[in-house]
Design a protein around this motif. Structure first.
Motif, mmCIF file in Angstrom:
data_model
loop_
_atom_site.group_PDB
_atom_site.id
_atom_site.type_symbol
_atom_site.label_atom_id
_atom_site.label_comp_id
_atom_site.label_asym_id
_atom_site.label_seq_id
_atom_site.Cartn_x
_atom_site.Cartn_y
_atom_site.Cartn_z
ATOM 1 N N THR A 98 14.799 -27.267 -9.921
ATOM 2 C CA THR A 98 13.497 -26.610 -9.793
ATOM 3 C C THR A 98 13.667 -25.099 -9.948
ATOM 4 O O THR A 98 14.774 -24.623 -10.168
ATOM 5 C CB THR A 98 12.852 -26.950 -8.447
ATOM 6 N N SER A 99 12.590 -24.349 -9.852
ATOM 7 C CA SER A 99 12.644 -22.901 -10.046
ATOM 8 C C SER A 99 13.141 -22.189 -8.793
ATOM 9 O O SER A 99 12.874 -22.633 -7.680
ATOM 10 C CB SER A 99 11.250 -22.349 -10.356
ATOM 11 N N THR A 142 12.300 -18.655 -6.909
ATOM 12 C CA THR A 142 11.092 -17.838 -6.976
ATOM 13 C C THR A 142 11.212 -16.571 -6.150
ATOM 14 O O THR A 142 12.042 -16.465 -5.242
ATOM 15 C CB THR A 142 9.850 -18.592 -6.441
ATOM 16 N N TYR A 189 8.648 -17.119 -11.225
ATOM 17 C CA TYR A 189 9.436 -18.361 -11.205
ATOM 18 C C TYR A 189 10.470 -18.344 -12.326
ATOM 19 O O TYR A 189 10.128 -18.042 -13.475
ATOM 20 C CB TYR A 189 8.532 -19.581 -11.479
ATOM 21 N N ASN A 241 12.403 -20.249 -15.109
ATOM 22 C CA ASN A 241 12.138 -21.450 -15.905
ATOM 23 C C ASN A 241 13.428 -22.028 -16.474
ATOM 24 O O ASN A 241 13.394 -22.975 -17.221
ATOM 25 C CB ASN A 241 11.198 -21.128 -17.066
ATOM 26 N N TRP A 278 5.984 -23.274 -14.973
ATOM 27 C CA TRP A 278 6.123 -23.588 -13.553
ATOM 28 C C TRP A 278 5.393 -22.586 -12.665
ATOM 29 O O TRP A 278 4.810 -22.970 -11.645
ATOM 30 C CB TRP A 278 7.597 -23.716 -13.198
ATOM 31 N N ALA A 279 5.390 -21.315 -13.045
ATOM 32 C CA ALA A 279 4.640 -20.329 -12.262
ATOM 33 C C ALA A 279 3.141 -20.540 -12.445
ATOM 34 O O ALA A 279 2.348 -20.291 -11.529
ATOM 35 C CB ALA A 279 5.030 -18.918 -12.677
ATOM 36 N N GLY A 312 2.310 -23.026 -10.007
ATOM 37 C CA GLY A 312 2.346 -22.382 -8.687
ATOM 38 C C GLY A 312 1.105 -21.544 -8.439
ATOM 39 O O GLY A 312 0.546 -21.543 -7.336
ATOM 40 N N GLY A 348 0.806 -15.802 -11.913
ATOM 41 C CA GLY A 348 2.120 -16.426 -12.066
ATOM 42 C C GLY A 348 2.853 -15.866 -13.270
ATOM 43 O O GLY A 348 2.272 -15.733 -14.347
ATOM 44 N N ASP A 405 6.035 -16.725 -15.572
ATOM 45 C CA ASP A 405 7.101 -17.658 -15.930
ATOM 46 C C ASP A 405 8.207 -16.899 -16.637
ATOM 47 O O ASP A 405 7.956 -16.242 -17.657
ATOM 48 C CB ASP A 405 6.545 -18.779 -16.801
ATOM 49 N N SER A 442 6.565 -26.899 -8.168
ATOM 50 C CA SER A 442 6.087 -25.523 -7.993
ATOM 51 C C SER A 442 5.286 -25.296 -6.715
ATOM 52 O O SER A 442 4.935 -24.164 -6.407
ATOM 53 C CB SER A 442 5.236 -25.050 -9.189
#
Lengths: 81, 160, 749
Positions: free
Chosen positions: C296-297, C299, C322, C324, C331-332, C335, C352, C354, C369
């Motif tokens: 996963t990211s 952050t 985030y 990537n 992903w952001a 989020g 967000g 990314d 996210s």
């Protein structure tokens, strides 16, 4: 005419507007008329979008009917785990 | 690399195989003997999915060389069913939904069996520490601990 | 088509009971076959060679020595993989992630693969492949990657305003109102920055597959996956095959949590098989799983919330950055959609960013996210509550989103479950339990969208009246039991009479992956409609047998019953009897359904957590944990509880222990379970669950997805509990002993 609200990067595809007016009574018509009016939206439709009608999120089913007074949002397609 | 000849007992049956000197027991069990119930999650002894017993002692079969097991007795999850009946642990794991994906289940069952044989009435804490070498990513261990408790109870009742 | 998916408040006979799962015996006896458990005659061993550098130009790959080694049957580099992806950028990225093309973009990026007759030969061959690298500057930290002058990873990614190369591949904004006006109304404003480190899904079963392409370019793939149909289309597209000519069978899956929704080794295994003209089995090592699959990211998040004295939130913003991994993602964006979804806020804005870094390509991880912004926002909620001298739960209840609230991601909510989960939390005995010294309690809530998608099932009535249900959604946590319960419910027969199986890609139409908490929701919907379809056929057969009109036959309690004048004396025809007479009434009896299951219903949860922190060592022990979540309808309560407990446990690991540690060289320093420590049995208490059943109005049984939301609140619940225990606000996960001790020390300074 439907008032279609756009979020995120989708706004840039319609020249930055938060909301556009589209003639449509189903998601299919909405997608079709939207991409006629705003050709830049097509790339987003290809990569995936979702349509929220009165708070309910539809990702794939374009048969869904939309009433004239419905709240319509165009969202990016979401992914899950 | 020259091979070694291994003569051993697995789940009560005599088994012989040949393998390279540096082959680990997990690979012999899975690829030569066909006991794929022994799972590999890490290959470094950190996850316990490959747990078997060697002369009654709980080991990670990925940390044992096959050459070491000559003349010894091995037990795997495949040997837990007796006379066509599931072991109480196996039955309680199903009843308590103590597995989701099930990849860690064989190793946990083998480890829990060793625990209950040594300590028929373990406390929750004893169960948790006995199983601390067996990783499960799906369940949060809640239902696993409950299933081991239930199996222990069932086994104590039977042995009375 | 035309099925009505509206919720009807029916009384259930078998749905909601705790039956034994159909795959239970196989899984406790070692008989169940997972990704690495398949065997094909003549199979080869496939291994990957991976980049030891975080970022490097691949100047030359020399495979000549390796090719000459006896027993080596095929070697693949990017030169063997023509780019057939056209202008599909996402697919091009997948291809490049599966095998580096000219540049290695992260430590662990595949650069070559070998198929050989055995493991020893394959390992020897990898050592004989000579690669000359030219190291390039790298960046792995999200904030550093956004700084001017940071090493640029992809030239095609450009800053929207300046047009200059950038690592920021996407900027997304959500929200409504005027946040400045919102903050102007506030009596108290709290602003804080948080960091969450990168975590891995940590499924115990590594990626594994057995690929077999024959000389006529038809093939088979046995693979551990959350979606064999999706894997089929991706692999077929990358390799230039017809989708129909590649049969993909999903093995039993040893955990996925999102990480098995993406292809990693599979296209390369197929390419090796095609080149060697032999079956090839590839099994990732744990080291490879960590370095090259998932995660996963990481952050970095700024949150600002303003509230009035009475606790009403007037404005809120979040800036979310985030990682990537080495390829563009969204992903952001996810989020930024999710961040404030639990609350009713008039002026709200999330942005967000990314960001591309030299780390493995980020994959979905259970409610992807969502846990990170929940950590940041739910922590600030507690700070606001403290400032206003309100109970944290009261502040949340006061501001909870409800029907009619405009969600922070745009639309207006229908009936939702955040309020009920918070009320249940407030009234839970856990909230009244006494805490001892060094202990603290935390509460947090979480949101996840849930979704449905393309789904189809076949329901075949056997000649003895037993029922075979074939579904296309991979069973990750007991869904075969749930779906068999649903089929039994509809048909009015005992659960034991139904056997649910996951079909391969040759036996069903396309099914989307088991992700987005959709498995039981969408296959459950298709199962209901397929069973109703079969019931119509069964009624027709009974009508034919009795020579009466179809309308005079009803289906009740597992049998066709004649109704109306003159029919009352006819004994019912059971499913078994109708199955036996099927050859003479029209042939095999089956039901089918193809559906796009939309409207999975958004999901909310509230968690309560007690921890004890040792002030000497900084070690945190979770001593009590309660999960409260809305399931719509719990088809099999054991497996719903299992999802809630499992998600909470993963969140606890994320909160306290788990993190990717990168060295200055940009290489991952802890690619193993010893140093990347997921929770073990002795780390956790029993995890209490309370399932609320607020029916989803758009599912016949009221089902909502349940699989993901439970991982969202734990980071924040533990963060709040730890902060309450030690008296210092934690703002960085994992809250490892070192970080906790440092936070305590810093607070004294």
């Amino acid at each position: 005419m439907l008032s279609v609200s756009l979020t995120g990067a989708l706004r840039s595809a319609v020249g930055g507007a938060e909301c556009v007016q589209i003639q449509a009574s189903s998601i299919r018509e909405l997608i079709s008329n939207l991409s006629d009016q705003y050709p830049n939206i097509r790339q987003h439709i290809d990569t995936g979008i979702a349509v929220a009608i009165d708070g309910k999120i539809y990702r794939d089913n374009w048969d869904v009917e939309i009433s004239a007074d419905a709240e319509v949002f165009l969202l990016p397609r979401i992914q899950g785990g | 690399m020259s091979g070694v000849h291994v003569s051993t007992t697995i789940n009560g049956d005599p088994v012989e195989f040949a393998c390279p000197q540096d082959e680990t027991l997990i690979n012999s069990l899975r690829d030569r003997v066909g006991l794929t119930g022994v799972k590999e999650g890490c290959g470094t002894g950190d996850c316990g999915a490959c747990s078997v017993t060697l002369d009654g002692r709980l080991v990670c079969s990925c940390l044992v060389l096959s050459a070491e097991v000559n003349g010894k007795e091995i037990a795997t999850v495949e040997g837990m069913v007796e006379d066509g009946k599931l072991h109480p642990l196996q039955q309680q794991f199903i009843e308590h939904a103590a597995l989701q994906c099930g990849i860690c289940t064989p190793g946990i069952l083998v480890a829990a069996k060793v625990l209950l044989e040594r300590n028929p009435n373990p406390s929750e804490e004893e169960i948790r520490y006995a199983l601390a070498g067996n990783l499960c990513r799906c369940t949060g261990y809640d239902k696993i601990v409950r299933a081991v408790q239930a199996a222990g109870k069932e086994m104590r009742k039977k042995s009375r | 088509m035309g099925h009505d998916s509206t919720y009807t408040n029916q009384k259930f006979k078998v749905v909601g009971t705790r039956v034994n799962r159909p795959d239970g015996v196989d899984k406790v006896t070692g008989r169940a076959k997972y990704g690495a458990d398949a065997y094909a005659p003549g199979q080869l061993v496939g291994l990957f060679l991976r980049s030891p550098h975080a970022h490097a130009k691949i100047k030359k790959i020399d495979v000549s020595k390796a090719e000459k080694l006896d027993g080596v049957k095929a070697i693949i580099t990017s030169a063997d993989l023509p780019d057939l992806t056209g202008d599909d950028r996402d697919l091009t990225d997948i291809l490049e992630n599966c095998m580096a093309r000219g540049r290695a973009l992260y430590d662990g990026h595949a650069v070559a693969a070998v198929a050989a007759i055995d493991m020893q030969t394959a390992k020897k061959a990898l050592k004989l492949i000579k690669i000359s690298y030219q190291k390039l500057p790298h960046v792995t930290d999200v904030d550093q990657a956004m700084e001017p002058g940071a090493p640029i990873i992809h030239d095609f990614v450009r800053d929207r305003k300046t047009g200059k190369p950038s690592n920021v591949c996407k900027i997304s904004q959500f929200g409504h109102g005027d946040v400045e006006a919102g903050f102007a109304e506030a009596d108290v404003i709290i602003e804080k920055t948080f960091k969450t480190e990168q975590t891995h899904q940590g499924y115990i079963e590594p990626h594994a597959c057995l690929a077999n392409i024959s000389s006529d370019n038809t093939g088979e793939l046995w693979v551990t996956t959350q979606g064999h149909f999706g894997f089929r289309s991706t692999c077929a597209e990358l390799l230039g095959m017809d989708v129909a000519k590649l049969k993909v069978t999903s093995s039993e899956i040893g955990g996925g949590f999102g990480g098995k929704t993406h292809v990693w080794i599979e296209p390369i295994a197929l390419a090796l098989s095609r080149k060697a003209n032999r079956p090839v089995k590839v099994v990732m090592s744990r080291d490879e799983v960590f370095r090259a699959s998932g995660p996963t990211s990481a952050t970095s998040i700024d949150v600002k919330i303003g509230a009035k004295k009475d606790g009403t939130i007037t404005g809120a913003t979040a800036d979310l950055r985030y990682t990537n991994g080495a390829f563009p993602g969204f992903w952001a964006m996810l989020g930024s959609m999710i961040s404030f979804a639990c609350y009713d806020i008039k002026h709200v804005k999330s942005i967000g960013y990314d960001v591309i870094v030299n780390r493995p390509k980020v994959a979905a991880y259970r409610a992807p996210s969502a846990p990170m912004p929940a950590f940041a926002i739910e922590s600030v909620m507690d700070l606001i509550a403290a400032e206003l001298k309100m109970k944290p739960i009261e502040l949340r209840i006061k501001n909870a989103a409800k029907e009619g609230t405009r969600a922070s991601y745009g639309p207006t909510y229908g009936p939702i479950g955040i309020g009920p989960t918070l009320d249940a939390a407030k009234n839970h005995p856990h909230m009244r339990a006494r805490l001892k010294k060094n202990q603290g309690r935390g509460v947090a809530c979480g949101f996840w969208f849930n979704f449905g998608g393309q789904t189809c099932v076949d329901l075949n009535i056997g000649i003895d009246g037993s029922v075979n249900l074939i579904v296309g959604t991979v069973d990750v946590g007991g869904s075969r039991a749930s779906l068999a319960l649903i089929a039994a419910e509809e048909l009015g027969i005992p659960y034991e009479q139904v056997r649910a199986n996951v079909g391969d890609t040759a036996s069903l139409g396309h099914n989307d992956m088991t992700d987005g908490s959709r498995g039981t929701f969408s296959s459950g919907m298709a199962t209901i409609f397929a069973a109703r379809n079969a019931i119509t056929v069964l009624r027709e057969r009974a009508a034919k047998t009795w020579d009466i009109p179809l309308e005079s036959v009803i289906w009740k309690e597992g049998a066709a019953r004649a109704t109306g004048k003159g029919n009352s004396n006819r004994p019912p025809l059971s499913l078994k009897e109708l199955a036996a007479s099927a050859p003479n009434t029209g042939g095999p009896i089956a039901g089918h359904n193809e559906v796009v299951a939309d409207n999975a219903g958004v999901s909310f949860a509230s968690h309560i957590c007690d921890v004890e922190v040792d002030p000497e060592t900084g070690v945190t022990k979770v001593i009590r944990y309660t999960v409260i979540q809305d399931a719509g309808k719990a088809v099999h309560p054991d497996y719903v509880e299992g999802q809630l407990q499992g998600g909470a446990a993963q969140g606890i690991g994320w909160a306290l222990n788990e993190e990717y540690v990168y060295g200055d060289d940009g290489c991952l320093q802890n690619p193993g379970f010893l140093d990347y420590r997921i929770p073990v049995c002795s780390d956790l208490p029993f995890i209490d669950t309370q399932i609320l059943e607020i029916p989803n109005p758009d599912h016949p049984y009221g089902i909502r997805g349940v699989g993901e939301t439970s991982i969202v609140p734990p980071l924040a619940a533990i963060g709040n509990a730890v902060s309450n225990a030690v008296g210092v606000r934690m703002n960085h996960t994992p809250m490892s002993p070192i970080r906790i001790l440092k936070a305590i020390e810093d607070s004294k300074a």
